[in-house]
Scaffold this motif. Structure first.
Motif, PDB file in Angstrom:
ATOM      1  N   LEU A   1      -6.278  10.712  -6.506  1.00 50.20           N
ATOM      2  CA  LEU A   1      -7.062  10.104  -5.427  1.00 50.20           C
ATOM      3  C   LEU A   1      -8.547  10.073  -5.778  1.00 50.20           C
ATOM      4  O   LEU A   1      -9.226   9.057  -5.562  1.00 50.20           O
ATOM      5  CB  LEU A   1      -6.848  10.875  -4.123  1.00 50.20           C
ATOM      6  CG  LEU A   1      -5.485  10.737  -3.443  1.00 50.20           C
ATOM      7  CD1 LEU A   1      -5.353  11.745  -2.312  1.00 50.20           C
ATOM      8  CD2 LEU A   1      -5.286   9.329  -2.902  1.00 50.20           C
TER       9      LEU A   1
ATOM     10  N   GLU B   1       0.826  -1.208   0.000  1.00 47.63           N
ATOM     11  CA  GLU B   1       0.000   0.000   0.000  1.00 47.63           C
ATOM     12  C   GLU B   1       0.859   1.256   0.000  1.00 47.63           C
ATOM     13  O   GLU B   1       0.590   2.217  -0.729  1.00 47.63           O
ATOM     14  CB  GLU B   1      -0.941  -0.005   1.198  1.00 47.63           C
ATOM     15  CG  GLU B   1      -1.937   1.147   1.191  1.00 47.63           C
ATOM     16  CD  GLU B   1      -3.064   0.950   2.178  1.00 47.63           C
ATOM     17  OE1 GLU B   1      -4.159   1.500   1.949  1.00 47.63           O
ATOM     18  OE2 GLU B   1      -2.857   0.224   3.181  1.00 47.63           O
ATOM     19  N   ARG B   2       1.933   1.253   0.811  1.00 52.06           N
ATOM     20  CA  ARG B   2       2.834   2.404   0.846  1.00 52.06           C
ATOM     21  C   ARG B   2       3.545   2.578  -0.493  1.00 52.06           C
ATOM     22  O   ARG B   2       3.767   3.688  -0.958  1.00 52.06           O
ATOM     23  CB  ARG B   2       3.865   2.218   1.961  1.00 52.06           C
ATOM     24  CG  ARG B   2       3.304   2.370   3.367  1.00 52.06           C
ATOM     25  CD  ARG B   2       3.089   3.816   3.683  1.00 52.06           C
ATOM     26  NE  ARG B   2       2.595   4.008   5.045  1.00 52.06           N
ATOM     27  CZ  ARG B   2       2.315   5.187   5.572  1.00 52.06           C
ATOM     28  NH1 ARG B   2       2.491   6.277   4.849  1.00 52.06           N
ATOM     29  NH2 ARG B   2       1.853   5.290   6.799  1.00 52.06           N
TER      30      ARG B   2
ATOM     31  N   GLU C   1       1.717   6.922  -6.616  1.00 47.73           N
ATOM     32  CA  GLU C   1       0.673   7.924  -6.817  1.00 47.73           C
ATOM     33  C   GLU C   1       1.222   9.334  -6.644  1.00 47.73           C
ATOM     34  O   GLU C   1       0.905  10.246  -7.414  1.00 47.73           O
ATOM     35  CB  GLU C   1      -0.441   7.666  -5.796  1.00 47.73           C
ATOM     36  CG  GLU C   1      -1.747   8.337  -6.076  1.00 47.73           C
ATOM     37  CD  GLU C   1      -2.839   7.705  -5.221  1.00 47.73           C
ATOM     38  OE1 GLU C   1      -3.893   7.398  -5.770  1.00 47.73           O
ATOM     39  OE2 GLU C   1      -2.623   7.506  -4.008  1.00 47.73           O
TER      40      GLU C   1
ATOM     41  N   SER D   1       1.216   4.173  -2.842  1.00 51.97           N
ATOM     42  CA  SER D   1       1.060   5.592  -2.494  1.00 51.97           C
ATOM     43  C   SER D   1       2.226   6.413  -3.031  1.00 51.97           C
ATOM     44  O   SER D   1       2.044   7.542  -3.499  1.00 51.97           O
ATOM     45  CB  SER D   1       0.968   5.759  -0.971  1.00 51.97           C
ATOM     46  OG  SER D   1      -0.229   5.207  -0.479  1.00 51.97           O
TER      47      SER D   1
ATOM     48  N   ARG E   1     -11.148   8.191  -3.616  1.00 51.71           N
ATOM     49  CA  ARG E   1     -10.648   8.557  -2.280  1.00 51.71           C
ATOM     50  C   ARG E   1     -10.664  10.080  -2.162  1.00 51.71           C
ATOM     51  O   ARG E   1     -10.271  10.787  -3.086  1.00 51.71           O
ATOM     52  CB  ARG E   1      -9.236   8.006  -2.081  1.00 51.71           C
ATOM     53  CG  ARG E   1      -9.212   6.478  -2.091  1.00 51.71           C
ATOM     54  CD  ARG E   1      -7.946   5.924  -2.683  1.00 51.71           C
ATOM     55  NE  ARG E   1      -6.784   6.215  -1.868  1.00 51.71           N
ATOM     56  CZ  ARG E   1      -5.532   6.196  -2.350  1.00 51.71           C
ATOM     57  NH1 ARG E   1      -5.320   5.947  -3.628  1.00 51.71           N
ATOM     58  NH2 ARG E   1      -4.526   6.443  -1.557  1.00 51.71           N
TER      59      ARG E   1
ATOM     60  N   ASP F   1      -6.169  13.483   4.737  1.00 49.80           N
ATOM     61  CA  ASP F   1      -5.147  12.666   5.400  1.00 49.80           C
ATOM     62  C   ASP F   1      -4.393  11.810   4.395  1.00 49.80           C
ATOM     63  O   ASP F   1      -3.175  11.607   4.515  1.00 49.80           O
ATOM     64  CB  ASP F   1      -5.784  11.758   6.464  1.00 49.80           C
ATOM     65  CG  ASP F   1      -6.277  12.552   7.674  1.00 49.80           C
ATOM     66  OD1 ASP F   1      -5.612  13.554   8.014  1.00 49.80           O
ATOM     67  OD2 ASP F   1      -7.310  12.182   8.245  1.00 49.80           O
ATOM     68  N   GLU F   2      -5.094  11.276   3.389  1.00 50.73           N
ATOM     69  CA  GLU F   2      -4.445  10.436   2.383  1.00 50.73           C
ATOM     70  C   GLU F   2      -3.498  11.255   1.514  1.00 50.73           C
ATOM     71  O   GLU F   2      -2.435  10.777   1.123  1.00 50.73           O
ATOM     72  CB  GLU F   2      -5.492   9.728   1.533  1.00 50.73           C
ATOM     73  CG  GLU F   2      -6.232   8.632   2.284  1.00 50.73           C
ATOM     74  CD  GLU F   2      -7.233   7.908   1.405  1.00 50.73           C
ATOM     75  OE1 GLU F   2      -7.017   6.715   1.128  1.00 50.73           O
ATOM     76  OE2 GLU F   2      -8.226   8.543   1.011  1.00 50.73           O
TER      77      GLU F   2
ATOM     78  N   SER G   1      -9.883  11.968   1.073  1.00 52.96           N
ATOM     79  CA  SER G   1      -9.437  12.393   2.393  1.00 52.96           C
ATOM     80  C   SER G   1      -8.159  13.234   2.325  1.00 52.96           C
ATOM     81  O   SER G   1      -7.201  12.869   1.643  1.00 52.96           O
ATOM     82  CB  SER G   1      -9.185  11.158   3.272  1.00 52.96           C
ATOM     83  OG  SER G   1      -8.376  11.459   4.362  1.00 52.96           O
TER      84      SER G   1
ATOM     85  N   ARG H   1      -1.663  16.383   8.291  1.00 55.61           N
ATOM     86  CA  ARG H   1      -2.737  17.171   7.659  1.00 55.61           C
ATOM     87  C   ARG H   1      -2.562  18.665   7.908  1.00 55.61           C
ATOM     88  O   ARG H   1      -2.806  19.487   7.029  1.00 55.61           O
ATOM     89  CB  ARG H   1      -4.078  16.679   8.213  1.00 55.61           C
ATOM     90  CG  ARG H   1      -5.282  17.312   7.567  1.00 55.61           C
ATOM     91  CD  ARG H   1      -6.543  16.631   8.014  1.00 55.61           C
ATOM     92  NE  ARG H   1      -7.729  17.197   7.408  1.00 55.61           N
ATOM     93  CZ  ARG H   1      -8.908  16.607   7.403  1.00 55.61           C
ATOM     94  NH1 ARG H   1      -9.054  15.415   7.955  1.00 55.61           N
ATOM     95  NH2 ARG H   1      -9.945  17.184   6.836  1.00 55.61           N
TER      96      ARG H   1
ATOM     97  N   ASP I   1      -0.506  11.988   3.670  1.00 55.63           N
ATOM     98  CA  ASP I   1       0.256  10.734   3.766  1.00 55.63           C
ATOM     99  C   ASP I   1       1.151  10.523   2.559  1.00 55.63           C
ATOM    100  O   ASP I   1       2.282  10.060   2.674  1.00 55.63           O
ATOM    101  CB  ASP I   1      -0.719   9.548   3.845  1.00 55.63           C
ATOM    102  CG  ASP I   1      -0.613   8.850   5.181  1.00 55.63           C
ATOM    103  OD1 ASP I   1       0.003   9.426   6.089  1.00 55.63           O
ATOM    104  OD2 ASP I   1      -1.151   7.732   5.289  1.00 55.63           O
ATOM    105  N   ALA I   2       0.617  10.840   1.384  1.00 55.64           N
ATOM    106  CA  ALA I   2       1.367  10.621   0.144  1.00 55.64           C
ATOM    107  C   ALA I   2       2.663  11.423   0.122  1.00 55.64           C
ATOM    108  O   ALA I   2       3.647  11.013  -0.494  1.00 55.64           O
ATOM    109  CB  ALA I   2       0.496  10.996  -1.059  1.00 55.64           C
TER     110      ALA I   2
END
Length: 336
Positions: free
Chosen positions: A243, A95-96, A102, A99, A248, A252-253, A250, A262, A256-257
């Motif tokens: 996203l 998943e990381r 992305e 990301s 998606r 936060d996402e 958020s 935030r 995170d990327a």
């Protein structure tokens, strides 16, 4: 302007041996597309994205291989992405790694964006070219999803398999290699181009991960982005659009990327005179227009995909953006 978007040669270098194999002169074909075959000798060279698509389109006509984009990339994976590929391989989990792809694909490919999402028990990795109607876009996408599949197989290891594959393009004349390579049902004329797999693989640790190397590579790639001269809000805008395409929404996402929290993200955007909410609205509008113009997705489903509770709420938002309803916009723009 889209004509200025570039892409690293990367895995496209494998196109030239295919041309030779089928008695096509790579120098002449590259020149016809506005390129030099010499550029393909180094995977770190960059070429105009639209010109590489055009070269693939010409290659189909000359070789009569309707799957040449796929053929060029079946042996290509993380290494084709250069230092970005090494960064992905050194993330802690799958998943990381996705990301990171992305957030930073732009350093490798400016003409398209990844769309990475999750829907209940399935996850997907998609590829969306930013300008519609480019000749050869189908072949570029065939190759991109082959690379994505090889990346997933490399990150996840033994036992990984795809659930299904879809392309938002017509079925090519010969689909035998599609069935053999992806080893799962493949659909054409779909709503999006993506490979889907069991979401449980997202949590899988990446055995090659080295935290120190990850930190060094991430900092190096951030410097690459700085050298491209893209402003902070432009970088975030691109990731937010990716996203949204993956369902998606958020902040936060997004934070995170980029490896920040935030609050830091909000401060950086505020310093550029914008907010996450404004960028999210803009990305939703872009994606809504793309779906309305290029597919037969019903308005009710578009509303759901874009995270709206119901069609009425989406319609109000679209009227605010476009000055008309989604259905009227669709009718007018489909006719163009």
């Amino acid at each position: 302007m889209f004509s200025e978007k570039v892409i690293r040669v990367g895995g496209a270098a494998a196109l030239l041996p295919l041309l030779v194999e089928h008695d096509v002169d790579p120098e002449a074909l590259a020149a016809e597309a506005g390129l030099s075959a010499a550029l393909f000798a180094n995977p770190d060279n960059v070429v105009p994205f639209a010109a590489l698509c055009r070269m693939l389109d010409l290659a189909v006509a000359r070789t009569r291989l309707s799957d040449i984009g796929l053929r060029s990339c079946v042996g290509t994976g993380l290494a084709s992405l250069g230092k970005l590929g090494y960064l992905v391989a050194n993330c802690a989990t799958v998943e990381r790694g996705l990301s990171a792809l992305e957030a930073y694909l732009h350093v490798h490919d400016q003409g398209a964006m990844p769309a990475i999402g999750r829907n209940d028990e399935k996850a997907f990795v998609g590829y969306e070219i930013l300008a519609p109607g480019i000749p050869g876009a189908n072949q570029m996408t065939f190759g991109a999803l082959a690379i994505a599949t090889n990346i997933l197989r490399s990150l996840c290891g033994p036992g990984f398999c795809l659930r299904d594959v879809a392309f938002a393009f017509p079925r090519p004349h010969n689909t035998s290699l599609f069935r053999k390579f992806f080893d799962t049902p493949v659909r054409f004329d779909a709503e999006r181009s993506a490979v889907a797999f069991d979401a449980q693989w997202l949590a899988s640790p990446i055995p090659t991960a080295d935290p120190y190397l990850h930190a060094v590579l991430a900092e190096d790639i951030r410097r690459d982005l700085d050298r491209l001269g893209e402003p902070v809000d432009g970088t975030v805008r691109r990731v937010v659009r990716s996203l949204v395409a993956g369902g998606r929404f958020s902040a936060d996402e997004v934070a995170d990327a980029f490896g920040v929290n935030r609050r830091t993200l909000a401060r950086r955007l505020r310093n550029r005179g914008t907010t996450f909410r404004e960028l999210l609205d803009e990305a939703r509008y872009d994606e809504a227009r793309r779906l309305l113009q290029s597919s037969t997705v019903p308005v009710t489903e578009i509303a759901s995909r874009l995270g709206y509770a119901d069609t009425a709420t989406f319609t109000r938002a679209f009227r605010r953006w476009a000055g008309t309803s989604p259905r009227r916009w669709h009718a007018r723009n489909r006719a163009l």
